[in-house]
Design an enzyme around this catalytic site. Structure first.
Site, mmCIF file in Angstrom:
data_model
loop_
_atom_site.group_PDB
_atom_site.id
_atom_site.type_symbol
_atom_site.label_atom_id
_atom_site.label_comp_id
_atom_site.label_asym_id
_atom_site.label_seq_id
_atom_site.Cartn_x
_atom_site.Cartn_y
_atom_site.Cartn_z
ATOM 1 N N LEU A 433 0.907 -1.122 -0.125
ATOM 2 C CA LEU A 433 0.144 0.023 0.237
ATOM 3 C C LEU A 433 1.501 1.107 0.248
ATOM 4 C CD1 LEU A 433 -3.134 0.135 2.243
ATOM 5 C CD2 LEU A 433 -1.943 1.870 1.458
ATOM 6 N N GLU A 435 1.513 4.708 -2.628
ATOM 7 C CA GLU A 435 1.876 4.499 -4.070
ATOM 8 C C GLU A 435 2.957 5.769 -5.033
ATOM 9 O OE1 GLU A 435 -2.660 4.210 -2.537
ATOM 10 O OE2 GLU A 435 -1.053 5.518 -2.195
ATOM 11 N N GLN A 457 -5.888 3.093 -7.214
ATOM 12 C CA GLN A 457 -7.290 3.122 -7.426
ATOM 13 C C GLN A 457 -8.299 3.840 -7.046
ATOM 14 O OE1 GLN A 457 -8.227 0.521 -2.251
ATOM 15 N NE2 GLN A 457 -7.649 -0.637 -3.728
ATOM 16 N N PRO A 464 0.526 11.022 -3.149
ATOM 17 C CA PRO A 464 1.210 9.950 -2.183
ATOM 18 C C PRO A 464 2.533 9.915 -3.857
ATOM 19 C CG PRO A 464 -0.025 9.101 -0.930
ATOM 20 C CD PRO A 464 -0.267 9.625 -2.009
ATOM 21 N N HIS A 503 -12.626 9.639 -2.111
ATOM 22 C CA HIS A 503 -12.626 8.411 -3.738
ATOM 23 C C HIS A 503 -13.286 8.783 -4.996
ATOM 24 C CE1 HIS A 503 -12.910 6.205 0.028
ATOM 25 N NE2 HIS A 503 -12.165 5.125 -0.562
#
Length: 697
Positions: A433, A435, A457, A464, A503
């Site tokens: 996990l 980026e 995602q 990041p 999101h």
């Protein structure tokens, strides 16, 4: 040999008075004297004369760096340094004239004057390349991890025995061990047991900040002693025998296939962080103690009497001075690159880069057509993307698909469902996990000649990774077409049933504003197939946005357009034609604009790509309709619609019968509650109202 994870202090195979015969000590002495002469020339003349604007002395770091470079003799080795790594570059074979010419920003060299001279790159056709360095501290780690993974992929999956024994080496200072890139690369290398050597030069300071602020106790090797799957060594980088032994042991361990190693060498920084740094934060006693550890007199003491006499040592020093003086004269004869060339090589322009990307490794795209040949029933965009990825994975063994949850789960949106089962975990794999690690790893894989297809995602999660994204996009330009790292970065964006600040972000303009990236924003299944296949077969990095609301939207469904259909970037499509108003949009706003224009004579243009975008179609349409409305989901201030509006106002002002208008979200994050979301995102009703307003102007 100690078990993995055990630090070895001051241990190596050469501790006798006789210099280790595995090293070419005369070459080491020569390169170290050259490095000192370069530093001296810059500090005493070229910087005061403002011929060199950025200068970082390697004095104190130089001996061990040169030793390390002489260990990289495998044709598939790869290495990435940082701004204090010039001695290492010299040991790989960088020409002195290029080193000085690049420092002076002259034509040719590392960048043709586009980048500062301490940010190196070196294709090195004769051996280990120096991968393009970055100006950001710690940015070198994850691309090197990607190169290490590429070694294992070529060797184990593609069956190329030429990669057996190859390693990836990354250099960094002690302060860089606090960065996201370091920890991300460490996770990648240790969980995958990659052939990667972390070479840490500990000079006890990050500019003015002591190393104790970077890691507890100021010793990263001691703190990583129990880190899983990591062989840790530590010692003094100023003692010739000790440094040689440790460097040999570290390289041999990684070449042996047991996994990664970390070698920490303590070295003095004998000048400031840069030329302008006075080191006022150091005490006089500390500075004196650093000079007592200068590796140059230690190397002389080690070699004179055992391998050479005083006269030979002096001759080597004199020859180094002469070589640097000659290189300086030649470098100063170089011109400054012509300003009219400074916009070249942002993207691939037909002249192949020297290094990086599958095209440089013999890839030839299969035959394709720009004419869709619809087949079968309509499929949703999710299925279209999955089918395209499947087909290209089948055709192209260099292609790798990866990201968070893309494996057994098939991605949080189901787009990659079943692909790992079909192609294996070596080609379709989940990542840690991070980026930064996802994109940095992709950069290294691309530089090694593979085709990485990373997924972020959700759009918001890309933050990041923005340093790696920017560095990747500028690579072709800042190396003047010596290096490129083509990849396809898939990224879901936008609202879906509801919104939220984490999101549902779009913010496409941020990626358009990163030079060197093409940007695709398909609104339907057919365009998604054509644009994705074009990106996967191309020679530039591409951001491929997948709008969450359109993945299973009925309007976005289209028949499969054919196994060889490609859609060139920069070609918009009219979803409705008319002559009273031009409506420019993309993504999830396309069907809304089409519905809003029902019963009107309007050009509704789906841009399909934002970099490049179809200026010609928009301007021709505006010249005919004399009105322009731009609709997008992103925020109003600084959104891409502002760029379109500016171009229309600038180039079609006399054609307009009404002001150029925009309809966008307000300058707020995406609201979560559907009622709030529906108010914020342009609706069919609001778009129609804006159209009517412009038609009545």
């Amino acid at each position: 040999m100690a078990e993995a994870g055990t630090p070895i202090a001051k241990k190596g195979k050469s501790r006798a008075n006789t210099p280790d015969p595995d090293f070419d000590w005369r070459e080491i002495a020569w390169l170290m004297q050259v490095s000192r002469a370069l530093d001296r020339l810059e500090e005493t003349r070229l910087v005061p004369e403002r011929k060199v604007l950025y200068q970082f002395s390697a004095r104190g770091h130089d001996m061990a760096q040169v030793m390390l470079g002489t260990r990289l003799d495998h044709p598939r080795d790869g290495a990435c340094g940082y701004y204090r790594s010039r001695p290492f570059l010299l040991s790989l074979g960088v020409e002195l004239e290029d080193a000085l010419g690049s420092a002076m920003g002259r034509a040719g060299g590392y960048s043709d004057g586009r980048d500062i001279g301490v940010v190196f790159n070196y294709p090195n056709p004769a051996g280990c390349p120096a991968l393009p360095m970055c100006g950001g501290v710690g940015a070198q780690y994850t691309p090197t991890a990607g190169w290490a993974q590429a070694i294992t992929y070529y060797r184990d999956v593609l069956g190329d025995d030429g990669y057996a024994g190859a390693i990836a080496v990354v250099l960094g200072g002690d302060a860089s061990c606090a960065t996201n890139g370091f920890w991300s690369a460490l996770t990648i290398a240790t969980t995958q047991k990659l052939p990667m050597l972390f070479y840490v030069e500990d000079n006890q300071y990050g500019i003015s900040v002591p190393s104790t602020y970077q890691t507890p106790g100021g010793d990263i090797a001691r703190n990583l002693a129990s880190f899983g799957n990591l062989h840790v060594l530590s010692g003094d980088g100023t003692e010739p025998a000790e440094a040689a032994g440790l460097i040999s042991e570290a390289a041999e361990y990684v070449r042996g296939g047991s996994g990664p190693a970390l070698l920490r060498l303590s070295v003095p920084r004998l000048q400031g962080h840069s030329f302008q740094d006075t080191q006022a934060y150091k005490s006089e006693a500390f500075v004196a103690s650093e000079w007592e550890r200068d590796p140059l007199p230690k190397l002389k003491s080690y070699l004179v009497g055992a391998l050479m006499d005083e006269a030979e040592w002096d001759a080597i020093a004199a020859e180094a001075e002469e070589a640097v003086a000659a290189a300086s004269a030649a470098a100063e004869e170089r011109t400054v690159s012509s300003p009219d060339r400074v916009t070249a090589n942002v993207f691939y322009e037909g002249e192949m880069q020297l290094f990086g990307g599958q095209w440089t490794r013999g890839y030839r795209a299969p035959a394709s057509t720009e004419t869709p040949r619809p087949q079968g029933q309509r499929i949703n965009m999710s299925t279209a993307i999955r089918r395209t990825l499947d087909a290209e994975l089948e055709l192209n063994p260099r292609m790798l698909l990866f990201g968070e949850d893309v494996g057994p789960k098939g991605g949080v949106h189901g787009v990659t469902l079943g692909l790992q089962e079909k192609y294996g975990v070596e080609r379709v794999f989940d990542t840690s996990l991070s980026e930064e690690g996802i994109i940095g790893r992709a950069v290294g894989l691309a530089l090694a000649g593979l085709l990485p297809v990373p997924e972020i995602q959700f759009r918001k999660y890309a933050e990041p990774a923005l340093e790696q994204i920017n560095d990747c996009g500028t690579m072709r330009w800042r190396t003047n077409n010596r290096f490129a790292a083509p990849m396809v970065l898939r990224m879901p964006v936008g609202f879906f049933k509801c919104g939220d600040p984490w999101h549902s972000q779009t913010n496409e303009v941020q990626f358009v504003h990163n030079p060197g990236w093409q940007v695709a924003v398909p609104s339907n299944a057919e365009d998604a197939v054509g644009l994705l296949r074009s990106a996967l077969r191309g020679n530039d990095p591409v951001v491929f946005f997948e709008h969450r609301a359109m993945l299973d939207d009925a309007w976005a469904r289209r028949p499969w357009p054919g196994d060889d259909y490609v859609l060139p970037f920069g070609h918009a499509r009219k979803v409705r034609e008319g002559d009273r108003i031009t409506i420019v949009t993309w993504g999830a706003m396309v069907p809304r604009c089409e519905a809003a224009a029902e019963g009107l004579s309007a050009d509704v243009i789906d841009l399909r790509t934002l970099q490049p975008w179809d200026r010609e179609m928009v301007l021709k349409s505006v010249a005919r309709t004399r009105r322009c409305l731009i609709v997008h989901e992103d925020l109003r201030t600084g959104g891409f619609g502002a760029e379109i509006a500016a171009v229309v106002a600038d180039e079609a002002f006399l054609d307009l019968d009404a002001p150029v208008a925009r309809l966008t979200m307000p300058d707020i994050p995406s609201p979560h509650n559907p009622v709030l979301l529906d108010w914020a995102v342009p609706s069919v009703e609001r778009i129609r109202a804006k159209i009517d307003e412009l038609l009545e102007f």
